[in-house]
Design a protein around this motif. Structure first.
Motif, PDB file in Angstrom:
ATOM      1  N   ASP A  18       0.813  -1.219   0.000  1.00 32.41           N
ATOM      2  CA  ASP A  18       0.000   0.000   0.000  1.00 32.41           C
ATOM      3  C   ASP A  18       0.846   1.267   0.000  1.00 32.41           C
ATOM      4  N   ALA A  19       2.125   1.142   0.351  1.00 29.00           N
ATOM      5  CA  ALA A  19       3.024   2.295   0.310  1.00 29.00           C
ATOM      6  C   ALA A  19       3.488   2.610  -1.113  1.00 29.00           C
ATOM      7  N   GLU A  20       3.233   1.678  -2.054  1.00 28.40           N
ATOM      8  CA  GLU A  20       3.619   1.884  -3.449  1.00 28.40           C
ATOM      9  C   GLU A  20       2.493   2.609  -4.194  1.00 28.40           C
ATOM     10  N   ARG A  21       2.855   3.575  -5.035  1.00 31.27           N
ATOM     11  CA  ARG A  21       1.847   4.383  -5.727  1.00 31.27           C
ATOM     12  C   ARG A  21       1.016   3.562  -6.711  1.00 31.27           C
ATOM     13  N   ASP A  22       1.616   2.508  -7.275  1.00 29.69           N
ATOM     14  CA  ASP A  22       0.928   1.752  -8.322  1.00 29.69           C
ATOM     15  C   ASP A  22       0.352   0.431  -7.820  1.00 29.69           C
ATOM     16  N   MET A  23       0.271   0.257  -6.510  1.00 27.27           N
ATOM     17  CA  MET A  23      -0.239  -0.995  -5.953  1.00 27.27           C
ATOM     18  C   MET A  23      -1.272  -0.726  -4.864  1.00 27.27           C
ATOM     19  N   GLU A  24      -2.225  -1.623  -4.751  1.00 23.32           N
ATOM     20  CA  GLU A  24      -3.213  -1.565  -3.677  1.00 23.32           C
ATOM     21  C   GLU A  24      -3.656  -2.983  -3.341  1.00 23.32           C
ATOM     22  N   VAL A  25      -3.630  -3.328  -2.070  1.00 20.96           N
ATOM     23  CA  VAL A  25      -4.139  -4.622  -1.630  1.00 20.96           C
ATOM     24  C   VAL A  25      -5.650  -4.498  -1.510  1.00 20.96           C
ATOM     25  N   VAL A  26      -6.366  -5.224  -2.359  1.00 21.51           N
ATOM     26  CA  VAL A  26      -7.830  -5.128  -2.367  1.00 21.51           C
ATOM     27  C   VAL A  26      -8.483  -6.286  -1.634  1.00 21.51           C
TER      28      VAL A  26
END
Length: 211
Positions: A18-26
């Motif tokens: 979640d700290a990465e701009r291009d990633m999200e744990v959904v």
């Protein structure tokens, strides 16, 4: 999606992603059934899958996930570095395989590569797979991913009924798979089957002693 049966581990990885701009744990899941339910509820590009789960292993989870969504990209993140596990995970449909001793930057890069549909392996792991003893590896490659999973659970001491429940199969089907495994591996009895499982890293003698 994060598939790991340890909540604290998932929490740690979630913070990294979640700290990465291009990633999200959904979505997070602790087992194969929960992971499949996530597919119905969430739009998932990449699944990061541990192989050591309660019940059905990550290899079985990979197979089920791809049955339901052929477009999902799967990266294995496991403590196991035995070539047999790597090959079976790839045969089940995983695009990449990283070990849990990799650094955060390596993991992020691996997820991005898998998201692009490219293969990725932990440092040294690809060579270990390619240079593994040919005769030894060829023996395990006679098994389908489902037969491999049945053998893995049986080697851990699970009864056929327990394996059947975890894999959503009938007990008769599990017994048929075990019979096929014995025949393919040339194991005349369960003791020889256990020796083969230990030799190929599916279970360790230390694990059996703790059990």
């Amino acid at each position: 999606m994060l598939l790991d049966d340890h909540a604290l581990v998932r929490t740690g990885y979630r913070r990294l992603f979640d700290a990465e701009r291009d990633m999200e744990v959904v979505c997070e899941a602790a087992g194969a059934d929960e992971a499949c339910a996530c597919l119905r509820a969430c739009d998932i590009d990449v699944a990061v899958v541990d192989l050591s789960l309660k019940g059905a292993s990550g290899i079985e989870a990979i197979r089920r996930l791809l049955q339901r969504n052929r477009g999902i990209r799967i990266l294995v993140l496991s403590m196991y570095d035995e070539p047999g596990y790597v090959r079976q995970a790839i045969r089940a449909g995983a695009l990449g395989y990283m070990t849990k001793d990799c650094g955060p930057d390596e993991l992020m890069a691996a997820v991005r590569r898998v998201a692009e549909g490219k293969r990725v392996f932990a440092d040294g792991l690809a060579n270990a797979v390619l240079c593994a003893d040919f005769e030894s590896e060829a023996l395990m490659e006679r098994l389908t991913p489902r037969e491999f999973e049945v053998l893995r659970q049986a080697a851990q001491g699970d009864a056929a009924a327990c394996i059947a429940r975890s894999m959503h199969l009938s007990e008769k089907t599990v017994l048929n798979h075990l019979s096929a495994v014995r025949q393919k591996l040339g194991a005349q009895n369960d003791f020889k089957l256990m020796l083969l499982a230990v030799r190929h890293g599916l279970v360790s003698l230390e694990d059996k002693a703790r059990a």
